[in-house]
Enzyme design. Structure first.
Site, PDB file in Angstrom:
ATOM      1  N   GLY A 138      -5.137   5.447   2.337  1.00  0.00           N
ATOM      2  CA  GLY A 138      -5.300   4.505   3.383  1.00  0.00           C
ATOM      3  C   GLY A 138      -4.534   5.053   4.943  1.00  0.00           C
TER       4      GLY A 138
ATOM      5  N   GLY B 244       0.447  -9.986 -13.175  1.00  0.00           N
ATOM      6  CA  GLY B 244       1.610 -10.283 -13.736  1.00  0.00           C
ATOM      7  C   GLY B 244       2.436 -11.052 -12.472  1.00  0.00           C
TER       8      GLY B 244
ATOM      9  CG  ASP C 236      -2.204   0.862   1.098  1.00  0.00           C
ATOM     10  OD1 ASP C 236      -1.967   1.991   0.909  1.00  0.00           O
ATOM     11  OD2 ASP C 236      -3.419   0.637   1.326  1.00  0.00           O
TER      12      ASP C 236
ATOM     13  CB  VAL D  15       0.468  -1.915  -6.769  1.00  0.00           C
ATOM     14  CG1 VAL D  15       0.572  -2.324  -5.498  1.00  0.00           C
ATOM     15  CG2 VAL D  15      -1.186  -1.011  -6.687  1.00  0.00           C
TER      16      VAL D  15
ATOM     17  CE1 TYR E  22      -2.366 -10.045 -17.841  1.00  0.00           C
ATOM     18  CE2 TYR E  22      -1.166 -11.766 -16.603  1.00  0.00           C
ATOM     19  CZ  TYR E  22      -1.128 -10.546 -17.271  1.00  0.00           C
ATOM     20  OH  TYR E  22      -0.026  -9.849 -17.661  1.00  0.00           O
TER      21      TYR E  22
ATOM     22  CE1 TYR F 202     -12.771   3.348  -7.948  1.00  0.00           C
ATOM     23  CE2 TYR F 202     -15.297   3.247  -8.533  1.00  0.00           C
ATOM     24  CZ  TYR F 202     -14.252   2.809  -7.554  1.00  0.00           C
ATOM     25  OH  TYR F 202     -14.483   1.886  -6.584  1.00  0.00           O
TER      26      TYR F 202
HETATM   27  P1  NAD Z   1      -9.788   3.129   0.389  1.00  0.00           P
HETATM   28  O1  NAD Z   1      -9.395   4.242  -0.241  1.00  0.00           O
HETATM   29  O2  NAD Z   1     -10.192   3.101   1.997  1.00  0.00           O
HETATM   30  O3  NAD Z   1      -8.800   1.778   0.408  1.00  0.00           O
HETATM   31  C1  NAD Z   1      -7.861   1.903  -0.743  1.00  0.00           C
HETATM   32  C2  NAD Z   1      -6.414   1.500  -0.502  1.00  0.00           C
HETATM   33  O4  NAD Z   1      -5.557   1.317  -1.639  1.00  0.00           O
HETATM   34  C3  NAD Z   1      -5.838   2.797   0.550  1.00  0.00           C
HETATM   35  O5  NAD Z   1      -5.085   2.187   1.488  1.00  0.00           O
HETATM   36  C4  NAD Z   1      -4.830   3.335  -0.408  1.00  0.00           C
HETATM   37  O6  NAD Z   1      -3.677   4.058  -0.052  1.00  0.00           O
HETATM   38  C5  NAD Z   1      -4.433   2.155  -1.523  1.00  0.00           C
HETATM   39  N1  NAD Z   1      -3.805   2.722  -2.710  1.00  0.00           N
HETATM   40  C6  NAD Z   1      -4.362   3.496  -3.391  1.00  0.00           C
HETATM   41  N2  NAD Z   1      -3.789   3.404  -4.670  1.00  0.00           N
HETATM   42  C7  NAD Z   1      -2.579   2.971  -4.414  1.00  0.00           C
HETATM   43  C8  NAD Z   1      -1.372   2.555  -5.301  1.00  0.00           C
HETATM   44  N3  NAD Z   1      -1.227   3.093  -6.497  1.00  0.00           N
HETATM   45  N4  NAD Z   1      -0.531   1.813  -4.681  1.00  0.00           N
HETATM   46  C9  NAD Z   1      -0.575   1.053  -3.384  1.00  0.00           C
HETATM   47  N5  NAD Z   1      -1.791   1.237  -2.777  1.00  0.00           N
HETATM   48  C10 NAD Z   1      -2.656   2.282  -3.155  1.00  0.00           C
HETATM   49  O7  NAD Z   1     -11.084   2.226  -0.306  1.00  0.00           O
HETATM   50  P2  NAD Z   1     -11.786   1.220   0.061  1.00  0.00           P
HETATM   51  O8  NAD Z   1     -13.320   1.645   0.139  1.00  0.00           O
HETATM   52  O9  NAD Z   1     -11.320   0.485   1.040  1.00  0.00           O
HETATM   53  O10 NAD Z   1     -11.913   0.467  -1.249  1.00  0.00           O
HETATM   54  C11 NAD Z   1     -11.024  -0.797  -1.426  1.00  0.00           C
HETATM   55  C12 NAD Z   1     -11.218  -1.281  -2.894  1.00  0.00           C
HETATM   56  O11 NAD Z   1     -12.728  -1.728  -2.991  1.00  0.00           O
HETATM   57  C13 NAD Z   1     -11.210  -0.484  -3.706  1.00  0.00           C
HETATM   58  O12 NAD Z   1     -10.455  -1.115  -5.258  1.00  0.00           O
HETATM   59  C14 NAD Z   1     -12.533   0.067  -4.308  1.00  0.00           C
HETATM   60  O13 NAD Z   1     -12.390   0.449  -5.907  1.00  0.00           O
HETATM   61  C15 NAD Z   1     -13.332  -0.964  -4.214  1.00  0.00           C
HETATM   62  N6  NAD Z   1     -14.691  -0.736  -3.752  1.00  0.00           N
HETATM   63  C16 NAD Z   1     -14.840  -0.138  -2.750  1.00  0.00           C
HETATM   64  C17 NAD Z   1     -16.292   0.197  -2.546  1.00  0.00           C
HETATM   65  C18 NAD Z   1     -16.787   0.816  -1.113  1.00  0.00           C
HETATM   66  O14 NAD Z   1     -18.070   0.971  -1.177  1.00  0.00           O
HETATM   67  N7  NAD Z   1     -16.011   0.904  -0.263  1.00  0.00           N
HETATM   68  C19 NAD Z   1     -17.342  -0.081  -3.350  1.00  0.00           C
HETATM   69  C20 NAD Z   1     -16.678  -0.577  -4.653  1.00  0.00           C
HETATM   70  C21 NAD Z   1     -15.724  -0.909  -4.899  1.00  0.00           C
END
Ligand code: NAD
Ligand code: UDP
Length: 316
Positions: free
Chosen positions: A36, A102, A31, A57, A159, A145
């Site tokens: 986060g 990958g 992360d 990532v 994949y 998004y």
């Molecule tokens: P969040 O923002 O709390 O968590 C996302 C995490 O990804 C964070 O810790 C952030 O630091 C990390 N991150 C972002 N870009 C990064 C990068 N380039 N490299 C490494 N880390 C990176 O969001 P969330 O609500 O926990 O969402 C998590 C996943 O679930 C996401 O992929 C989101 O699209 C998906 N999602 C969430 C919801 C929801 O209602 N919470 C709904 C649909 C999809």
């Protein structure tokens, strides 16, 4: 079993980490803390089954040793976050997904993608089944998004088909609970913060748009079951209890016993008018359905936010 969990310091990632560790997994969280927080994983500081690698990532992911599962959850998820981070959001959905796939291929690991109900855009079909292809504006502000996640799904299926990788895709619908950021701009944290600080509760548009809110423990249980299934196509996980945003704001007012009035502000561009999961597939495939009702989930979340606000009185 050893998992690499991208986005593990986020709201959902940290709860999934808890579930994996409870079930005997070792977890490497990757992360970059873009949205986060280390506080979400602070309880693992002295736990040998958990490691944190601070890394973006969207750049090559180098992990020594064997891996059984790569779970790709890294991505800003709140509309306010991804509108502030449009290019990193596109990159983590595209390049980040490619790197995570990958890594899974190189390690002969399984792969799991956190996708989203936003793949359905502003849907013309409701509730939304997985077979619906969606109604997305690719060049609108939310496109960064929505299209990144649609690309991520396409790449994951490629994949699977081309390399025979064992892949899984969940389409997550609005989820809430402890460890959401109070200032992430999503409806629930905004409403609770506004209610607790006596500010007006900001409903965007006329409030007739709907969402269907799933409590985090229900979502994580669905994800854990899907991870272990043999299903490769996208699967909706969410709570089909649909509610208008105006009614949702009223529920928060009642729950918090606030005197804050509701005010109406302009609706953001392309804000979906309806969102409700058809969970027939998850019910049949996983024997899963949500158990936590909205009132109970809101009470649990309110208790968490109250504790957070007692620690940090002012949120910018
Ligand atoms: P969040 O923002 O709390 O968590 C996302 C995490 O990804 C964070 O810790 C952030 O630091 C990390 N991150 C972002 N870009 C990064 C990068 N380039 N490299 C490494 N880390 C990176 O969001 P969330 O609500 O926990 O969402 C998590 C996943 O679930 C996401 O992929 C989101 O699209 C998906 N999602 C969430 C919801 C929801 O209602 N919470 C709904 C649909 C999809
Ligand atoms: N919303 C609102 N007031 C706010 C924040 C959000 O009325 O202070 C609305 C938003 O326009 C959308 C719904 O609440 O219609 C859910 O927004 P959120 O940001 O939680 O997530 P989305 O489902 O849009 O990804």
């Amino acid at each position: 079993m050893r998992a690499v969990l991208t986005g593990g310091a986020g709201f959902l990632g940290s709860h999934l980490c808890d579930k994996l560790i409870e079930n005997g997994w070792d977890v490497l969280c990757v992360d970059n803390l873009a949205t986060g927080s280390e506080a979400n994983i602070a309880h693992y500081e002295h736990n040998d089954h958990f490691r944190m690698l601070r890394h973006d990532v969207s750049r090559y992911i180098d992990v020594p040793g064997p891996i059984d599962y790569v779970l790709h959850f890294a991505s800003p998820a709140s509309p306010v976050d991804y509108l502030k981070l449009p290019i990193p959001t596109l990159k983590v959905g595209a390049l980040g997904t490619h790197n995570a796939l990958g890594l899974a291929l190189a390690k002969k690991a399984k792969f799991f993608l956190a996708s989203t109900s936003e793949c359905y855009g502003d849907p013309l079909v409701s509730p939304q089944p997985e077979t619906y292809w969606g109604n997305v504006n690719p060049i609108g502000p939310r496109g960064v998004y929505d299209e990144a996640k649609r690309y991520a799904e396409a790449m994951t299926m490629a994949y699977h088909r081309f390399h025979g990788l064992d892949t899984h895709i969940v389409r997550i619908f609005n989820t809430y609970g402890p460890r959401m950021r109070l200032n992430d701009g999503r409806a629930l944290p905004n409403f609770i913060y506004q209610a607790l600080t006596g500010q007006s509760i900001t409903v965007y548009g006329d409030g007739t748009q709907t969402r269907s809110f799933c409590y985090v423990s229900d979502l994580i249980e669905g994800i854990y079951r899907l991870m272990q299934s043999s299903e490769h196509g996208p699967t909706n996980i969410g709570n089909p209890q649909e509610i208008t945003i105006h009614e949702f704001a009223e529920r928060v007012r009642v729950l918090t016993a606030t005197k804050s009035p509701i005010i109406f502000e302009p609706l953001p561009q392309d804000d979906p008018k309806r969102r409700c999961p058809d969970i027939t597939k998850a019910k049949k495939l996983l024997g899963w359905e949500p158990k936590v009702g909205l009132d109970e989930g809101l009470r649990l979340t309110l208790a968490y936010f109250q504790k957070q606000m007692a620690k940090v009185p002012a949120v910018s």
